[in-house]
Write a protein that holds these residues in place. Structure first.
Motif, PDB file in Angstrom:
ATOM      1  N   ASN B 169       0.818  -1.214   0.000  1.00  0.00           N
ATOM      2  CA  ASN B 169       0.000   0.000   0.000  1.00  0.00           C
ATOM      3  C   ASN B 169       0.850   1.262   0.000  1.00  0.00           C
ATOM      4  O   ASN B 169       0.324   2.363   0.137  1.00  0.00           O
ATOM      5  CB  ASN B 169      -0.924  -0.004   1.227  1.00  0.00           C
ATOM      6  CG  ASN B 169      -1.946  -1.131   1.148  1.00  0.00           C
ATOM      7  OD1 ASN B 169      -2.356  -1.532   0.072  1.00  0.00           O
ATOM      8  ND2 ASN B 169      -2.351  -1.653   2.305  1.00  0.00           N
ATOM      9  N   GLN B 170       2.154   1.090  -0.095  1.00  0.00           N
ATOM     10  CA  GLN B 170       3.087   2.214  -0.136  1.00  0.00           C
ATOM     11  C   GLN B 170       2.932   3.145   1.064  1.00  0.00           C
ATOM     12  O   GLN B 170       3.012   4.368   0.952  1.00  0.00           O
ATOM     13  CB  GLN B 170       2.958   2.979  -1.462  1.00  0.00           C
ATOM     14  CG  GLN B 170       3.319   2.072  -2.645  1.00  0.00           C
ATOM     15  CD  GLN B 170       3.154   2.736  -3.993  1.00  0.00           C
ATOM     16  OE1 GLN B 170       3.474   3.895  -4.165  1.00  0.00           O
ATOM     17  NE2 GLN B 170       2.657   1.969  -4.959  1.00  0.00           N
ATOM     18  N   VAL B 171       2.685   2.540   2.201  1.00  0.00           N
ATOM     19  CA  VAL B 171       2.694   3.264   3.470  1.00  0.00           C
ATOM     20  C   VAL B 171       4.104   3.812   3.656  1.00  0.00           C
ATOM     21  O   VAL B 171       5.081   3.087   3.426  1.00  0.00           O
ATOM     22  CB  VAL B 171       2.326   2.287   4.614  1.00  0.00           C
ATOM     23  CG1 VAL B 171       2.636   2.872   5.964  1.00  0.00           C
ATOM     24  CG2 VAL B 171       0.873   1.867   4.505  1.00  0.00           C
ATOM     25  N   LEU B 172       4.232   5.075   4.026  1.00  0.00           N
ATOM     26  CA  LEU B 172       5.549   5.713   3.996  1.00  0.00           C
ATOM     27  C   LEU B 172       6.559   5.156   4.990  1.00  0.00           C
ATOM     28  O   LEU B 172       7.749   5.418   4.867  1.00  0.00           O
ATOM     29  CB  LEU B 172       5.429   7.232   4.162  1.00  0.00           C
ATOM     30  CG  LEU B 172       4.732   7.940   3.008  1.00  0.00           C
ATOM     31  CD1 LEU B 172       4.765   9.455   3.218  1.00  0.00           C
ATOM     32  CD2 LEU B 172       5.359   7.590   1.659  1.00  0.00           C
ATOM     33  N   MET B 173       6.102   4.376   5.981  1.00  0.00           N
ATOM     34  CA  MET B 173       7.060   3.752   6.897  1.00  0.00           C
ATOM     35  C   MET B 173       7.140   2.241   6.690  1.00  0.00           C
ATOM     36  O   MET B 173       7.558   1.502   7.574  1.00  0.00           O
ATOM     37  CB  MET B 173       6.748   4.086   8.366  1.00  0.00           C
ATOM     38  CG  MET B 173       5.471   3.482   8.903  1.00  0.00           C
ATOM     39  SD  MET B 173       4.014   4.444   8.468  1.00  0.00           S
ATOM     40  CE  MET B 173       3.748   5.387   9.966  1.00  0.00           C
ATOM     41  N   ALA B 174       6.761   1.766   5.516  1.00  0.00           N
ATOM     42  CA  ALA B 174       6.814   0.327   5.252  1.00  0.00           C
ATOM     43  C   ALA B 174       8.260  -0.153   5.222  1.00  0.00           C
ATOM     44  O   ALA B 174       9.152   0.549   4.739  1.00  0.00           O
ATOM     45  CB  ALA B 174       6.133   0.015   3.924  1.00  0.00           C
ATOM     46  N   ASN B 175       8.480  -1.366   5.720  1.00  0.00           N
ATOM     47  CA  ASN B 175       9.841  -1.905   5.754  1.00  0.00           C
ATOM     48  C   ASN B 175       9.937  -3.175   4.917  1.00  0.00           C
ATOM     49  O   ASN B 175       8.975  -3.596   4.288  1.00  0.00           O
ATOM     50  CB  ASN B 175      10.288  -2.173   7.199  1.00  0.00           C
ATOM     51  CG  ASN B 175       9.512  -3.305   7.858  1.00  0.00           C
ATOM     52  OD1 ASN B 175       8.859  -4.116   7.209  1.00  0.00           O
ATOM     53  ND2 ASN B 175       9.591  -3.387   9.174  1.00  0.00           N
ATOM     54  N   ILE B 176      11.126  -3.753   4.870  1.00  0.00           N
ATOM     55  CA  ILE B 176      11.353  -5.029   4.192  1.00  0.00           C
ATOM     56  C   ILE B 176      11.770  -6.029   5.260  1.00  0.00           C
ATOM     57  O   ILE B 176      12.792  -5.841   5.924  1.00  0.00           O
ATOM     58  CB  ILE B 176      12.454  -4.918   3.112  1.00  0.00           C
ATOM     59  CG1 ILE B 176      12.060  -3.876   2.057  1.00  0.00           C
ATOM     60  CG2 ILE B 176      12.704  -6.274   2.459  1.00  0.00           C
ATOM     61  CD1 ILE B 176      13.147  -3.587   1.032  1.00  0.00           C
ATOM     62  N   MET B 177      10.960  -7.077   5.456  1.00  0.00           N
ATOM     63  CA  MET B 177      11.263  -8.092   6.463  1.00  0.00           C
ATOM     64  C   MET B 177      12.054  -9.230   5.821  1.00  0.00           C
ATOM     65  O   MET B 177      11.799  -9.589   4.670  1.00  0.00           O
ATOM     66  CB  MET B 177       9.967  -8.687   7.035  1.00  0.00           C
ATOM     67  CG  MET B 177       9.035  -7.718   7.717  1.00  0.00           C
ATOM     68  SD  MET B 177       9.656  -7.078   9.278  1.00  0.00           S
ATOM     69  CE  MET B 177       9.720  -8.563  10.255  1.00  0.00           C
ATOM     70  N   ASN B 178      12.986  -9.796   6.569  1.00  0.00           N
ATOM     71  CA  ASN B 178      13.633 -11.018   6.086  1.00  0.00           C
ATOM     72  C   ASN B 178      13.732 -12.047   7.197  1.00  0.00           C
ATOM     73  O   ASN B 178      13.785 -11.692   8.373  1.00  0.00           O
ATOM     74  CB  ASN B 178      15.011 -10.742   5.450  1.00  0.00           C
ATOM     75  CG  ASN B 178      16.035 -10.170   6.420  1.00  0.00           C
ATOM     76  OD1 ASN B 178      15.992  -8.983   6.762  1.00  0.00           O
ATOM     77  ND2 ASN B 178      16.940 -11.018   6.881  1.00  0.00           N
ATOM     78  N   ASP B 179      13.720 -13.295   6.813  1.00  0.00           N
ATOM     79  CA  ASP B 179      13.871 -14.414   7.744  1.00  0.00           C
ATOM     80  C   ASP B 179      12.897 -14.326   8.913  1.00  0.00           C
ATOM     81  O   ASP B 179      13.234 -14.687  10.044  1.00  0.00           O
ATOM     82  CB  ASP B 179      15.334 -14.482   8.240  1.00  0.00           C
ATOM     83  CG  ASP B 179      16.305 -14.593   7.062  1.00  0.00           C
ATOM     84  OD1 ASP B 179      17.236 -13.772   6.964  1.00  0.00           O
ATOM     85  OD2 ASP B 179      16.102 -15.488   6.223  1.00  0.00           O
ATOM     86  N   ALA B 391      -1.440   0.156   8.210  1.00  0.00           N
ATOM     87  CA  ALA B 391      -0.970  -0.762   7.171  1.00  0.00           C
ATOM     88  C   ALA B 391      -1.941  -0.805   5.998  1.00  0.00           C
ATOM     89  O   ALA B 391      -1.541  -0.926   4.843  1.00  0.00           O
ATOM     90  CB  ALA B 391      -0.801  -2.175   7.747  1.00  0.00           C
ATOM     91  N   GLN B 392      -3.230  -0.675   6.333  1.00  0.00           N
ATOM     92  CA  GLN B 392      -4.260  -0.738   5.303  1.00  0.00           C
ATOM     93  C   GLN B 392      -4.689   0.644   4.831  1.00  0.00           C
ATOM     94  O   GLN B 392      -5.559   0.756   3.962  1.00  0.00           O
ATOM     95  CB  GLN B 392      -5.493  -1.500   5.845  1.00  0.00           C
ATOM     96  CG  GLN B 392      -5.213  -2.919   6.276  1.00  0.00           C
ATOM     97  CD  GLN B 392      -4.753  -3.798   5.116  1.00  0.00           C
ATOM     98  OE1 GLN B 392      -5.038  -3.526   3.958  1.00  0.00           O
ATOM     99  NE2 GLN B 392      -4.020  -4.845   5.430  1.00  0.00           N
ATOM    100  N   ALA B 401      -0.195   6.618   8.199  1.00  0.00           N
ATOM    101  CA  ALA B 401       0.666   6.088   7.135  1.00  0.00           C
ATOM    102  C   ALA B 401       1.538   7.152   6.481  1.00  0.00           C
ATOM    103  O   ALA B 401       2.431   6.823   5.694  1.00  0.00           O
ATOM    104  CB  ALA B 401      -0.193   5.406   6.076  1.00  0.00           C
ATOM    105  N   LEU B 402       1.289   8.431   6.797  1.00  0.00           N
ATOM    106  CA  LEU B 402       2.086   9.517   6.227  1.00  0.00           C
ATOM    107  C   LEU B 402       3.378   9.748   7.008  1.00  0.00           C
ATOM    108  O   LEU B 402       4.258  10.475   6.560  1.00  0.00           O
ATOM    109  CB  LEU B 402       1.284  10.823   6.249  1.00  0.00           C
ATOM    110  CG  LEU B 402       0.016  10.882   5.406  1.00  0.00           C
ATOM    111  CD1 LEU B 402      -0.767  12.148   5.756  1.00  0.00           C
ATOM    112  CD2 LEU B 402       0.347  10.856   3.932  1.00  0.00           C
ATOM    113  N   GLY B 403       3.452   9.191   8.221  1.00  0.00           N
ATOM    114  CA  GLY B 403       4.567   9.541   9.086  1.00  0.00           C
ATOM    115  C   GLY B 403       4.211  10.810   9.854  1.00  0.00           C
ATOM    116  O   GLY B 403       3.324  11.558   9.451  1.00  0.00           O
ATOM    117  N   SER B 404       4.929  11.044  10.965  1.00  0.00           N
ATOM    118  CA  SER B 404       4.493  12.110  11.863  1.00  0.00           C
ATOM    119  C   SER B 404       4.617  13.503  11.258  1.00  0.00           C
ATOM    120  O   SER B 404       3.810  14.388  11.566  1.00  0.00           O
ATOM    121  CB  SER B 404       5.268  12.050  13.184  1.00  0.00           C
ATOM    122  OG  SER B 404       6.616  12.429  12.977  1.00  0.00           O
TER     123      SER B 404
END
Lengths: 163, 613
Positions: B169-179, B391-392, B401-404
């Motif tokens: 959803n291109q939430v501005l604080m989205a991260n990339i999880m691994n493992d 997240a949604q 989702a915009l960040g503070s």
């Protein structure tokens, strides 16, 4: 003669894979977990991924040794581990198919099988494990430790009336 | 044939649906090393820094270091480098686990993702075989489900880096999880991945990383040097949650959106309390590749309103979701952490954004009508609900989702956003230490402590690789003298840590920087020209990041802190009465860096670093 065995303390394994990399470095001079004789498998279970080491069980009557068509596999009289004579090995993978633990593997590049040889009695994986998940100790020391631990647990669970 | 590095870069063009392999030049390898540095070099050369971060023109670099995957301590890191959609500045997020090493074992120092796929896809890397596969069936799934499904479709022992619904959803604080528990957390790198319709990168490698013969000795020396008690004893036992009470004792634990630094509920969410929820038995502590500390743990709330289980929460997460939101219920923090992991969101930005919204509500700038619910400090249930909503992008979640910064700006009061360059501060109030306050203001990716851990010498009593006076001599945290020099040295030094593929916690535990230099030189066979050359390489990368930010439109005006930090003295506790005295340090900092009064690197400095146009 005291017989030593490699023991796994599954609860202590954190999945750090140092055993794999150290084994590969020691035997093949490259940091490549694929060529290690011990493997850390990451298994999905419930809310977390759990690391489980998979390794040669150092069978007393080894299927790999029994099926080798050219008698390339023998038992080290000192450690009880398997030894593969590379000159004899024809890379047929009979041992790979026979081992119920997946501990015999074929090195594709060399066309030769490789199995844990306990590093002639000083296992590198044991040396490198930072969490004491791997130990190389006399068999009866391990057994008596387990018995003692269990006995202590029973004792502490039991309630005594005041003396 | 290279050592340390494997010498190959994988370029995946999602628009053209093509994957190509190119060589890593020895020159780039030596001058930019890997990880943060190498990713930056390619990004700077290949994109216009002014580009929209969520457009197909941005690129995403997954970069390992020369030590990644080798058998030295904690050699498990990789770095995601891109332009941040949250800050508009450079983004470099490090992550541990096993994914980075697997890229090396597959035969790549770095993966470059460019363009945008027409529909959701994932990239499957199996040694030299690279496929771009359809991911429609994975789109919408959380990171845990995604990982499980991908392991079934590819290889049970593959390693996965993926985004969750937040990234999609291109939430501005989205991260990339691994493992399943590690993350390239900050700066919204997950949103960039989502904007490219890329759900995951999966890697499985059976090749090896070679090193020179001298490596064995170098590793032994480094291991002997690894003594710093905090890392070995405390982190091993409790992980980072142990820091909560420590920060509270210094009066710098962010409380209710950084309104104060002492939280009355600190003991309820400290290390010992969180540890009560640790999973027991097999797999109870988790280590990244090669790490003897194993600071990772899984916590579980067995039942009740906040039933949940996931890896974490880390100290930063507890600060952001806990004290900063006024929440003293550890179960709420644990559940918020799980939702952030599953949805793929940075806990620092998410928690501190919610805290910002709570303060805006407290001050009457956001009403119950605006938010659809009251946003009260201390309300753990609402805090948890907002994570999922963000997240949604559902209801008020759209604002979260915009960040503070953008949220506070939307409601007319950007001064309540506790950020620098729109990146939310970590859980150390900058009024507590002049040195790290300067660090927050000048670090290239924004308000961040871990790009220059000056707080470690100002409070933890660390000597940090002998770069700073030896153990036992805490630099007085409230003085400004000499801090400009400390901050810039740390920034250059940490740039190197972020580029070689080792975990920060291990690097800072070695008493002598030469142990580290020795390791990298022994692994690669390349000389970095001693400590001076090492620091210069770090300085080069840091200056190039500065050039990137300037071209992206940032100015020296962005090297600042919120009014609260500069003008409102800490109201209570051991840090009472203090503000961050940036104006006393910034001019000297620019001077020492060889930058002009507008914070632009001088031509002389650029030439010295080999960066002249």
């Amino acid at each position: 003669m005291v017989s030593y065995e490699l023991f796994l303390n599954y609860e202590m394994c954190t999945g750090c894979r140092l055993c794999e990399i150290a084994c590969a470095m020691a035997h093949e001079n490259t940091a490549n977990p694929q060529l290690s004789r011990i493997h850390i498998l990451q298994l999905e279970k419930g809310s977390t991924t759990t690391p489980i080491p998979a390794r040669c069980m150092q069978c007393g009557y080894a299927a790999c040794e029994a099926v080798c068509p050219v008698n390339a596999i023998s038992t080290d009289p000192e450690t009880g581990s398997r030894l593969i004579e590379e000159k004899k090995c024809i890379g047929c993978s009979a041992c790979v198919g026979a081992c119920p633990f997946g501990a015999a593997t074929l090195n594709q590049a060399k066309g030769l099988a490789y199995i844990c040889d306990l590093c002639q009695g000083d296992p590198v994986c044991v040396r490198f494990c930072p969490f004491a998940a791997l130990e190389y100790v006399p068999s009866d020391a391990w057994t008596s430790r387990c018995r003692q631990s269990k006995a202590n647990k029973i004792l502490s669970a039991r309630k005594f009336s005041t003396l | 044939m290279m050592n340390g590095w494997v010498g190959k870069i994988l370029r995946v063009n999602l628009t053209k649906q093509k994957a190509t392999i190119e060589d890593l030049s020895p020159e780039d390898a030596k001058n930019y090393v890997g990880g943060r540095g190498l990713g930056l070099k390619y990004l700077y050369d290949e994109i216009d820094p002014a580009v929209d971060a969520l457009s197909p023109k941005n690129k995403l670099m997954l970069a390992t270091g020369p030590l990644t995957g080798t058998y030295t301590l904690a050699a498990g890191r990789y770095t995601v480098v891109t332009k941040s959609p949250l800050t508009g500045a450079i983004a470099n997020s490090n992550s541990g686990g096993y994914f980075g090493p697997e890229l090396k074992y597959a035969g790549f120092d770095m993966v470059i993702v460019e363009g945008k796929a027409k529909s959701p896809v994932y990239v499957w890397i199996e040694n030299d075989n690279v496929e771009i596969r359809d991911a429609a069936h994975l789109w919408g799934m959380d990171t845990k489900q995604t990982t499980s499904m991908l392991l079934e479709e590819t290889d049970a022992q593959a390693k996965v880096a993926c985004i969750g619904p937040a990234g999609e959803n291109q939430v501005l604080m989205a991260n990339i999880m691994n493992d399943n528990g590690r993350t390239a957390g900050r700066s919204g790198v997950g949103a960039v991945m989502g904007s490219k319709n890329l759900k995951a990168v999966v890697a499985r490698g059976t090749k090896g990383v070679t090193v020179t013969d001298g490596f064995r000795d170098a590793v032994q020396k480094a291991e002997e040097g690894f003594t710093y008690y905090y890392v070995k004893d405390y982190l091993s036992a409790y992980g980072t949650p142990d820091v909560v009470l420590f920060s509270n004792e210094f009066g710098i634990l962010p409380t209710r959106n950084f309104q104060t630094g002492v939280f009355e509920g600190a003991e309820k969410i400290g290390g010992l309390e969180i540890a009560k929820y640790n999973l027991r038995g097999v797999g109870r502590t988790k280590a990244c590749l090669g790490c003897p500390v194993a600071c990772g743990r899984v916590t579980r709330v067995a039942n009740g309103e906040f039933e949940s289980a996931s890896e974490g929460p880390e100290y930063e997460t507890i600060g952001a979701f806990g004290s900063n939101c006024g929440v003293d219920n550890p179960e709420a923090v644990i559940k918020a952490n799980m939702l952030a992991n599953l949805n793929g969101m940075d806990t620092i930005t998410t928690g501190t954004t919610i805290a910002c919204a709570m303060e805006l509500f407290e001050k009457g700038h956001i009403t119950e009508k605006d938010a659809g619910m009251p946003l009260k400090f201390g309300d753990g249930a609402t805090m948890v609900k907002l994570v999922e909503m963000a997240a949604q992008k559902e209801g008020f979640g759209k604002d979260i989702a915009l960040g503070s910064y953008r949220l506070a700006e939307k409601y007319g009061h950007p001064e309540f956003s506790m950020t620098t360059k729109k990146l939310e501060f970590p859980s150390y109030d900058p009024r507590g230490g002049q040195g790290y306050a300067l660090g927050y203001a000048t670090t290239s990716r924004g308000g961040c402590h871990i790009r220059a851990e000056v707080h470690c010498v100002e409070m933890f009593g660390a000597s940090l690789m002998g770069i700073i006076p030896p153990d036992g001599e805490n630099l007085d945290r409230f003085i400004t003298d000499g801090k400009a020099d400390v901050a810039r040295k740390f920034q250059d030094y940490y740039t190197m840590i972020d580029s070689i593929g080792l975990c920060n916690f291990i690097c800072v535990s070695m008493p002598d920087v030469n142990h580290l230099i020795n390791l990298v030189e022994a692994a690669t066979g390349v000389s970095f020209d001693g400590e001076k050359g090492w620091m210069k390489t770090g300085e080069r990368i840091f200056n190039l990041e500065r050039l990137f930010n300037l071209k992206a439109g940032l100015t020296h005006k962005d090297d600042t802190l919120p009014e609260r930090m500069l003008k409102e003295p800490m109201p209570e506790g051991p840090t009472k009465g203090h503000v961050a005295q940036l104006d006393k340090m910034l001019p000297e900092y620019y001077k020492l860096r060889g930058w002009d009064t507008k914070g632009v690197p001088s031509a002389k400095k650029l030439e010295e670093l080999g960066l002249a146009a």
